[in-house]
Design an enzyme around this catalytic site. Structure first.
Site, PDB file in Angstrom:
ATOM      1  CE  LYS A   1      -4.203   0.251   1.964  1.00 45.36           C
ATOM      2  NZ  LYS A   1      -5.101   0.269   3.142  1.00 45.36           N
TER       3      LYS A   1
ATOM      4  CD  GLU B   1     -18.416  -2.960   9.579  1.00 46.23           C
ATOM      5  OE1 GLU B   1     -18.840  -4.210   9.110  1.00 46.23           O
ATOM      6  OE2 GLU B   1     -17.586  -2.173   9.191  1.00 46.23           O
TER       7      GLU B   1
ATOM      8  NE  ARG C   1     -21.723  -5.106   5.289  1.00 49.15           N
ATOM      9  CZ  ARG C   1     -20.900  -5.277   4.445  1.00 49.15           C
ATOM     10  NH1 ARG C   1     -19.450  -5.432   4.845  1.00 49.15           N
ATOM     11  NH2 ARG C   1     -21.095  -5.135   3.127  1.00 49.15           N
TER      12      ARG C   1
HETATM   13  C1  LIG Z   1     -18.437  -2.450   5.882  1.00 52.55           C
HETATM   14  C2  LIG Z   1     -17.209  -1.404   5.666  1.00 52.55           C
HETATM   15  N1  LIG Z   1     -16.514  -1.444   6.818  1.00 52.55           N
HETATM   16  C3  LIG Z   1     -15.573  -0.352   6.821  1.00 52.55           C
HETATM   17  C4  LIG Z   1     -15.111   0.334   5.676  1.00 52.55           C
HETATM   18  C5  LIG Z   1     -14.101   1.137   5.669  1.00 52.55           C
HETATM   19  N2  LIG Z   1     -13.157   0.608   4.893  1.00 52.55           N
HETATM   20  C6  LIG Z   1     -12.854   1.348   3.867  1.00 52.55           C
HETATM   21  S1  LIG Z   1     -11.590   0.572   3.096  1.00 52.55           S
HETATM   22  C7  LIG Z   1     -10.990  -0.089   4.631  1.00 52.55           C
HETATM   23  C8  LIG Z   1      -9.796  -1.094   4.570  1.00 52.55           C
HETATM   24  C9  LIG Z   1      -9.702  -2.073   3.425  1.00 52.55           C
HETATM   25  O1  LIG Z   1      -8.717  -2.859   3.518  1.00 52.55           O
HETATM   26  P1  LIG Z   1      -8.385  -3.797   2.176  1.00 52.55           P
HETATM   27  O2  LIG Z   1      -9.607  -4.556   2.007  1.00 52.55           O
HETATM   28  O3  LIG Z   1      -7.225  -4.754   2.517  1.00 52.55           O
HETATM   29  O4  LIG Z   1      -7.913  -2.894   0.993  1.00 52.55           O
HETATM   30  P2  LIG Z   1      -6.765  -2.226   0.682  1.00 52.55           P
HETATM   31  O5  LIG Z   1      -7.324  -0.698   1.110  1.00 52.55           O
HETATM   32  O6  LIG Z   1      -5.890  -2.540   1.677  1.00 52.55           O
HETATM   33  O7  LIG Z   1      -6.607  -2.199  -0.714  1.00 52.55           O
HETATM   34  C10 LIG Z   1     -12.078   0.011   5.433  1.00 52.55           C
HETATM   35  C11 LIG Z   1     -12.130  -0.713   6.573  1.00 52.55           C
HETATM   36  C12 LIG Z   1     -15.963  -0.147   4.441  1.00 52.55           C
HETATM   37  N3  LIG Z   1     -15.873   0.423   3.201  1.00 52.55           N
HETATM   38  N4  LIG Z   1     -16.914  -0.961   4.569  1.00 52.55           N
HETATM   39 MG   LIG Z   2      -5.319  -4.579   2.435  1.00 54.42          MG
END
Ligand SMILES: Cc1ncc(C[n+]2csc(CCOP(=O)(O)OP(=O)(O)O)c2C)c(N)n1
Ligand SMILES: [Mg+2]
Ligand SMILES: CC(=O)[C@@H](O)[C@H](O)COP(=O)(O)O
Length: 644
Positions: free
Chosen positions: A281, A366, A394
């Site tokens: 990242k 969640e 959710r």
């Molecule tokens: C249901 C839900 N909870 C929390 C979020 C907030 N959120 C957005 S991106 C993220 C992290 C995602 O991590 P990953 O899937 O590993 O993607 P990366 O950013 O590392 O590419 C979170 C917690 C969300 N979008 N949806």
């Molecule tokens: Mg990730």
């Protein structure tokens, strides 16, 4: 950027040489840093998927093949390669969305920014291809964080059952959600990352074999098609293979050639296959790579050379909550905190630093957070689950049937409540005060300023036998709004100055300053207004109906959907009390709001002081004078000045 500007669609990638592809990746990184440092957005996640997105669009034929992204915050590169390179107004009105958007392109499929849904979409699309006899491909990118969400496993359970249904799952494993991804899955991915697996064994062997004349290549292909036996021998069975999914990886997620090779094999496999890609990242941008917080997951405008934020952050709602939580944590040992992979964004970092054993990051889960909270409460603790309002949707059933049904004292703190804007339709916190209205015993607080956040959080954690909710907006917290009186549990923010007031204005939460502005504008029209802040908007305060009865019209103003919101609840309370006073409720129209800034959206939906005062003026003008004075008005006018 000579190469990037020549990419009008994915097929333009086909004619690039390996060297040009790497040059293109460099150009894209430079473009992203330059553009997103100006507009803000998800810089880190997109810097991590440059090579992966290039390789996917070279191997798959979008839009006939469906290229899907979980959460969608990492789809900027996909946009650049599918004809959208004007990022000048990214995430604001008239600019491109920060997530996939069907209105923008037929290369885009999933607009929902709520995590862990992509595999469900992919399962459905793969089934549709099968039923319709289409041999199009479906490739779904899911992050290691999104893979911690329960829905991803519901989908995997179904996908693994269909051994002959083609589906390519790309696990974009950068070891982070915001912070490092937690849990057993993360540990398993770490094992796979470090195991010198089958792919690396073959990749090493490939060089030797391909240098071996005649038999080399066929032997390499044979080995690659080798049955599980060889694989077992070389690499331990991974969880995915135990589920019945073919696993390819780990692949260097920044090596375009290796990615294309793995994706091509996966595409040909003819069943569900996981391609485990190791990415970084924030890759290629030092401030992001070296950032110890979240590798620039989501940023506001920054100085591109230093990565430092341009706007100095003032006191925001999140910080007010976070600081009060630390004080509460010191006073009460039973208070514990829960986050769904967003410890820092929801303001729990300081609490976690001081009480590391009393904070739980459950991953992007969640639903589990809510049920686990019911367990924590039943076990004698008082959990505070801090979550963005939109993501609580959710966990509605768990809140209703696990927390409320069992009379658990759990406090849900909803950040980003109301219109947030730039993250698009699925990120606005506009549904909580509607969906929660039907939860028996649940109480909702909508604090109007920092003092009320502190006060109402404390009131909430005192409730031991029911769920409580404290909800507040995104960003900077407004000025303190002092009460000038009290009626029942409601704060009087402004007295009408007459014992024959025209309007009772019910101000909800952070909109208090705007409601006072509305009253000023009405004053100029000769319309007198009492402004009250209920503080706890559910249940409706018992003093509201008798007070309403002494006004010509009731107006409610909330940063929530009008459908079933506070306005509806107040209207019902007035009806139940037999109070027949016209009511106008102002809120967010029950429709999906296109991405734009909060200010742009509030103006567009008419949730502004001028718009509302104009409508109320028109309403009052229609009413004939029909009310008589009773004691309730005296109570407001005579109310003792509020004690600070
Ligand atoms: C249901 C839900 N909870 C929390 C979020 C907030 N959120 C957005 S991106 C993220 C992290 C995602 O991590 P990953 O899937 O590993 O993607 P990366 O950013 O590392 O590419 C979170 C917690 C969300 N979008 N949806
Ligand atoms: Mg990730
Ligand atoms: C994609 C996602 O869900 C989060 O990254 C979200 O964009 C963060 O929103 P804030 O910028 O309001 O923290």
């Amino acid at each position: 950027m000579p190469l990037l500007t020549r990419i009008r669609g994915p097929r333009d990638l086909d004619r690039l040489s390996p060297e040009e592809l790497n040059q293109l990746a460099g150009e894209i990184r430079a473009f992203l840093v330059d553009a997103v440092s100006k507009t803000g957005g998800h810089l880190g996640p997109n810097l991590g998927v440059v090579e992966l997105t290039i390789a996917m669009h070279r191997v798959f034929e979008s839009p006939q093949d469906k290229v899907l992204f979980d959460t969608g915050h990492q789809s900027y590169v996909h946009k650049l390669l599918t004809g959208r390179q004007d990022f000048g107004k990214l995430r604001t009105k008239g600019g491109i969305s920060g997530y996939p958007s069907r209105a923008e392109s037929d290369h885009d499929v999933i607009e929902n920014s709520h995590a862990s849904t992509v595999l469900g979409w992919a399962d459905g699309l793969a089934k549709a291809n099968e039923v319709r006899g289409k041999d199009d491909h479906v490739v779904a990118v899911i992050g290691d964080g999104a893979l911690t969400g329960g829905m991803a496993w519901e989908a995997l359970n179904n996908i693994a059952a269909a051994k002959d249904r083609p589906l390519v799952i790309v696990v974009n494993d950068n070891e982070r959600s915001y912070a490092p991804t937690i849990g057993g899955l993360a540990n398993h991915l770490a094992t796979l990352r470090t195991t010198d697996g089958y792919e690396r064994f073959l990749a090493r062997g490939k060089d030797i074999l391909e240098r071996t004349p005649v038999v080399g290549r066929p032997l390499y292909e044979t080995l690659h098609g080798a049955k599980k036996g060889l694989k077992d021998f070389i690499a331990p069975q991974g969880m995915f293979e135990d589920l019945g999914l073919k696993y390819v990886g780990p692949i260097d997620g920044h090596d375009i050639e290796a990615l294309e090779s793995a994706l091509t094999r996966a595409k040909r496999f003819g069943g569900p296959v996981i391609v485990h890609c190791i990415t970084e990242k924030g890759r290629g941008y030092k401030p992001a790579e070296e950032d110890d917080a979240d590798h620039f997951h989501g940023i506001g405008p920054i100085h591109p050379d230093t990565g430092l934020p341009i706007a100095a952050g003032g006191m925001d709602w999140t910080s007010v909550f976070g600081e009060e939580m630390v004080k509460l944590g010191r006073e009460r040992e039973d208070i514990v905190a829960i986050t769904a992979a967003m410890l820092q964004p929801v303001g729990l970092k300081k609490f976690a630093e001081e009480f590391p054993d009393r904070v739980y990051d459950v991953g992007i889960a969640e639903q589990h957070a809510a049920v686990s909270a019911a367990g924590l409460a039943t076990g004698g603790l008082h959990p505070v689950f801090a979550v963005y309002a939109t993501f609580l949707n959710r966990a509605f059933d768990q809140l209703l049937m696990d927390v409320a049904l069992h009379k658990c004292g759990v406090t849900f703190v909803l950040d980003r409540a109301g219109v947030t804007g730039t993250d698009g339709a699925s990120h606005n916190g506009m549904w909580d005060m509607s969906i929660l209205q039907c939860v028996p015993s649940l109480r909702i607080a909508a604090p109007r300023d920092a003092d009320q956040v502190r006060l109402q959080l404390r009131e909430a954690v005192e409730v031991k036998d029911a769920p409580t909710v404290v909800r507040y907006s995104k960003g900077a917290v407004g000025p303190a709004v002092k009460a000038v009186g009290k009626v029942g549990g409601m704060d009087v923010l402004r007295k009408a100055g007459t014992n024959r007031p025209d309007v009772l204005l019910v101000s909800v939460g952070a909109l208090a300053p705007m409601c006072l502005e509305i009253a000023d504008l009405l004053d100029k029209q000769g319309i007198t207004t009492t402004v009250v802040d209920p503080r706890w908007v559910k249940p409706v305060d018992e003093a509201l109906a008798p007070l309403a009865e002494q006004h010509r019209v009731v107006v409610t103003v909330e940063d929530n959907s009008r459908a079933g919101g506070v306005g509806s609840a107040v209207s019902q309370a007035l009806r139940d009390a037999g109070v027949d006073v016209p009511l106008r409720d102002f809120g967010i129209p029950p429709r999906f709001l296109d991405h734009a800034s909060r200010k742009e959206i509030m103006a567009e939906i008419g949730l502004t002081a001028p718009d509302i005062s104009r409508q109320v003026t028109g309403l009052v003008a229609k009413l004939d004078g029909r009310f008589e004075r009773t004691a309730a008005v005296d109570s407001v006018e005579a109310a003792e000045p509020a004690r600070d």
